[in-house]
Design a protein around this motif. Structure first.
Motif, short mmCIF file in Angstrom:
data_model
loop_
_atom_site.label_atom_id
_atom_site.label_comp_id
_atom_site.label_asym_id
_atom_site.label_seq_id
_atom_site.Cartn_x
_atom_site.Cartn_y
_atom_site.Cartn_z
N SER A 176 0.84 -1.21 0.00
CA SER A 176 0.00 0.00 0.00
C SER A 176 0.87 1.25 0.00
O SER A 176 0.59 2.22 -0.71
N GLY A 177 1.91 1.22 0.80
CA GLY A 177 2.84 2.35 0.83
C GLY A 177 3.52 2.56 -0.51
O GLY A 177 3.68 3.69 -0.98
N ALA A 206 4.02 5.58 -5.55
CA ALA A 206 3.93 5.59 -7.01
C ALA A 206 2.88 6.59 -7.49
O ALA A 206 3.11 7.34 -8.45
N VAL A 207 1.73 6.64 -6.82
CA VAL A 207 0.69 7.60 -7.18
C VAL A 207 1.17 9.01 -6.94
O VAL A 207 0.98 9.92 -7.79
N VAL A 241 1.52 11.88 -9.75
CA VAL A 241 0.82 13.17 -9.63
C VAL A 241 1.80 14.31 -9.70
O VAL A 241 1.57 15.30 -10.41
N VAL A 242 2.91 14.19 -9.01
CA VAL A 242 3.92 15.26 -9.03
C VAL A 242 4.49 15.39 -10.44
O VAL A 242 4.67 16.50 -10.95
#
Length: 129
Positions: free
Chosen positions: A110-111, A116-117, A121-122
């Motif tokens: 999950s981390g 990765a998300v 996004v960045v």
């Protein structure tokens, strides 16, 4: 209990290559512990009979024999209870360990997904400018 070195429960000889090392060590340890328990029972029987000076030699041997047998039976029952409880605890702890490991892996994955998300996004925000 186990028979003398190199024999199985059925009395047949087993080659050393057929037994995993940890199992062989456990069998040897069990054999030595049981022999020590029998010796302890003999010593206690002799001490018990020493307090009964009026016994004849035959009576003393009979009392020692019965005392040893009773002591061994009690020890065997006690050891069987311990073995059963140990197996139950092992099963329980293995289940708890699997659940904790599953939770840890889930948290790690999950981390990693969150990182990765965030990176995506960045990166998308930097490209949009």
């Amino acid at each position: 209990m186990q028979k003398a070195e190199g024999t199985g429960r059925d009395g047949g000889m087993r080659r050393a290559a057929e037994i995993p090392l940890d199992q062989a060590v456990n069998e040897i340890e069990g054999f030595l512990l049981w022999e020590a328990e029998k010796d302890r029972a003999r010593t206690r029987a002799q001490a018990f009979c020493a307090g009964l000076p009026w016994l004849t030699d035959t009576q003393r041997r009979e009392v020692e024999l019965r005392y040893c047998q009773d002591q061994r039976d009690a020890s065997r029952t006690y050891l069987e209870r311990i073995a059963t409880r140990s197996a139950a605890l092992r099963t329980e702890y293995e289940g708890v360990y699997r659940a904790l490991r599953r939770r840890l892996i889930t948290a790690f994955l999950s981390g990693m997904v969150a990182v990765a998300v965030l990176v995506t996004v960045v990166a998308a925000g930097v490209n949009a400018r």
